[in-house]
Scaffold this active site. Structure first.
Site, PDB file in Angstrom:
ATOM      1  N   THR B  32       0.851  -1.193   0.000  1.00  0.00           N
ATOM      2  CA  THR B  32       0.000   0.000   0.000  1.00  0.00           C
ATOM      3  C   THR B  32       0.883   1.239   0.000  1.00  0.00           C
ATOM      4  O   THR B  32       1.890   1.310   0.688  1.00  0.00           O
ATOM      5  CB  THR B  32      -1.025  -0.010   1.155  1.00  0.00           C
ATOM      6  OG1 THR B  32      -2.054   0.936   0.857  1.00  0.00           O
ATOM      7  CG2 THR B  32      -0.419   0.311   2.506  1.00  0.00           C
ATOM      8  N   CYS B  38      -3.202   8.285   7.428  1.00  0.00           N
ATOM      9  CA  CYS B  38      -3.859   6.976   7.421  1.00  0.00           C
ATOM     10  C   CYS B  38      -2.974   5.954   8.134  1.00  0.00           C
ATOM     11  O   CYS B  38      -1.763   6.147   8.282  1.00  0.00           O
ATOM     12  CB  CYS B  38      -4.081   6.485   5.995  1.00  0.00           C
ATOM     13  SG  CYS B  38      -5.046   7.594   4.972  1.00  0.00           S
ATOM     14  N   HIS B  55      -5.565  -0.394   4.628  1.00  0.00           N
ATOM     15  CA  HIS B  55      -5.175   1.018   4.535  1.00  0.00           C
ATOM     16  C   HIS B  55      -6.390   1.848   4.958  1.00  0.00           C
ATOM     17  O   HIS B  55      -7.270   2.131   4.149  1.00  0.00           O
ATOM     18  CB  HIS B  55      -4.753   1.353   3.096  1.00  0.00           C
ATOM     19  CG  HIS B  55      -4.242   2.759   2.899  1.00  0.00           C
ATOM     20  ND1 HIS B  55      -3.279   3.063   1.973  1.00  0.00           N
ATOM     21  CD2 HIS B  55      -4.559   3.938   3.485  1.00  0.00           C
ATOM     22  CE1 HIS B  55      -3.020   4.375   1.998  1.00  0.00           C
ATOM     23  NE2 HIS B  55      -3.801   4.921   2.903  1.00  0.00           N
TER      24      HIS B  55
END
Lengths: 297, 173
Positions: B32, B38, B55
């Protein structure tokens, strides 16, 4: 203590060897779009002056994201199908990409990194502007070009990059402050100065100059605050590149100016991620920009 | 790029923002990109060699429950259960899972007004504590965006910090 070189923003602009070509058409298009009753013919005429740009716009109009069953054969058809503002957005993206897509080693930014950040920020800011009934076109353009000054300063920073990294490692200094210490100028002022030379409207110049301190942009503080929030959202969702790209000081004034709450920012993050396809489509303009005659003007 | 393994070339499976993936494909590297504030959460069961990667963007789904129903991976409180369920489908077992967390960066905010990276981390810690889970390795906070890679064959978790040339190993597997 490193002594500050006595160079002004204009000195750096004169020294820069990698200055992007002036997107001459954008300020004129912005004027047209902000006049009531502008005829599409005038817009088409202006864009058509650049055949390479026209070809790029048409190619993008007919790409998978924007494409219709029947391809648009000329600009007038493209404007009819997509609308003024969408075509303007493509023109702005093509010209922005020419300046912002290259790698900037002085900031640790790889090719396409600053462009991806700029497009994401512009879409976030435009979404906010729509919500707040601000001028979407102006907000989109100002946010797209908010980091233009980094393009000018990147090569100057290359020689002092290890020292800047060292300073930022301690987490006490922002990137803007580090630029000021090392070069005596910073990227927001530098980008704004370039926009003055390119004859962009004062509101946009002020918004770019004050995109880290929106309350100083009076009477354009709402525009500057939209740019600030667009930049913030892009950083929070990870679309910020280079070393310590989040090393900038939060100013709650931006939220106060626009009367926003923390939950409004969370919602804007969600809305921005939902527009990932548009962001990708605009990001792809960097490929078109390379082919455009724009680079040769 | 990951090296080719004996059984074929490594397969980079990209997990987008607000998404998750789980697999027992031994050629897969779950990947990711662009974790800003995040959180990336990688879980790995070394016995059955199953990996999963999330994610997640925001701490709490109450802000948009219909979005959470359609896309649970967007939020920590709905994404973590979905991540574990996805791994269980491949016979992973909770007590064997190795958990790695990365991301949660933030801009310099002395007011704490919109400290979303920190709130994401607090949300995940609350869930893990409530379920008796411990984080095996983490790299959270800071002022840089990160990318995260989970090698399903070995359980190794790598990070690439934006602006740095080299990847670093968060968990050797």
């Amino acid at each position: 203590m490193h002594s500050v070189p006595r160079l002004t923003v204009d000195d750096y602009l004169e020294r820069a060897t990698n200055l992007p070509p002036a997107p001459r058409i954008l300020p004129q298009l912005l004027v047209l779009l902000n006049q009531p009753n502008t005829e599409s013919g005038r817009l088409v005429e202006l864009i058509s002056l650049d055949s390479g740009l026209t070809a790029s716009v048409l190619r993008l109009c007919n790409s998978a994201y924007f494409g219709n069953v029947l391809p648009a054969g000329d600009l007038q058809e493209a404007v009819t199908r997509l609308g003024f503002r969408q075509v303007y957005q493509l023109v702005a993206a093509i010209s922005g990409a020419a300046a912002l897509a290259p790698a900037l080693p002085g900031y640790g930014i790889e090719a396409g990194g600053l462009w991806q950040h700029s497009v994401t920020a512009a879409i976030a800011a435009q979404t906010l502007a729509r919500q707040l009934r601000e001028n979407e076109t102006l907000v989109f353009t100002a946010t797209l070009l908010h980091d233009l000054g980094k393009v000018v300063l990147a090569s100057e920073l290359e020689s002092v990059e290890p020292r800047i990294r060292q300073q930022l490692d301690h987490g006490e200094i922002s990137l803007l402050e580090a630029e000021l210490q090392m070069l005596g100028v910073q990227h927001a002022d530098t980008g704004a100065r370039l926009l003055v030379r390119w004859q962009f409207p004062e509101s946009m110049v002020m918004a770019v100059r004050c995109h880290h301190h929106p309350s100083e942009a009076q009477p354009h503080e709402r525009l500057a605050a939209c740019v600030y929030i667009g930049n913030l959202i892009a950083c929070l969702i990870g679309q910020s590149y280079g070393f310590y790209s989040l090393a900038w000081r939060h100013k709650t004034e931006a939220l106060k100016i626009l009367d926003l709450q923390p939950d409004d920012l969370s919602r804007l993050m969600i809305k921005t991620v939902e527009q990932f396809e548009v962001i990708q489509a605009l990001f792809q303009t960097s490929a078109s920009a390379r082919d455009s005659s724009w680079n040769r003007i | 790029m990951p090296s080719p393994s004996l059984s074929g070339f490594a397969l980079r499976v990209v997990v987008d923002i607000a998404d998750l993936a789980a697999t027992n494909n031994q050629n897969a590297v779950l990947t990711t990109y662009s974790l800003g504030s995040c959180l990336g959460v990688a879980i790995y069961d070394p016995v059955v060699k199953v990996g999963a990667l999330l994610h997640a963007m925001l701490p709490d789904s109450s802000i948009n429950q219909s979005k959470a129903a359609a896309q649970p991976a967007m939020f920590i409180d709905t994404g973590i259960p979905a991540l574990f369920r996805a791994a269980y489908e491949f016979q992973a077992q909770k007590h064997r899972l190795r958990i790695c967390v990365a991301g949660g960066a933030q801009i310099m905010d002395s007011t704490g007004f919109f400290n979303i990276g920190k709130r994401n981390y607090e949300a995940i810690m609350a869930i893990f504590q409530a379920h008796g889970l411990r984080i095996h390795a983490e790299q959270v906070g800071g002022l840089s965006s990160r990318s995260m890679y989970l090698n399903v064959a070995t359980g190794e978790v790598r990070l690439k910090v934006s602006g740095q040339q080299e990847e670093c190993i968060l968990c050797p597997g």
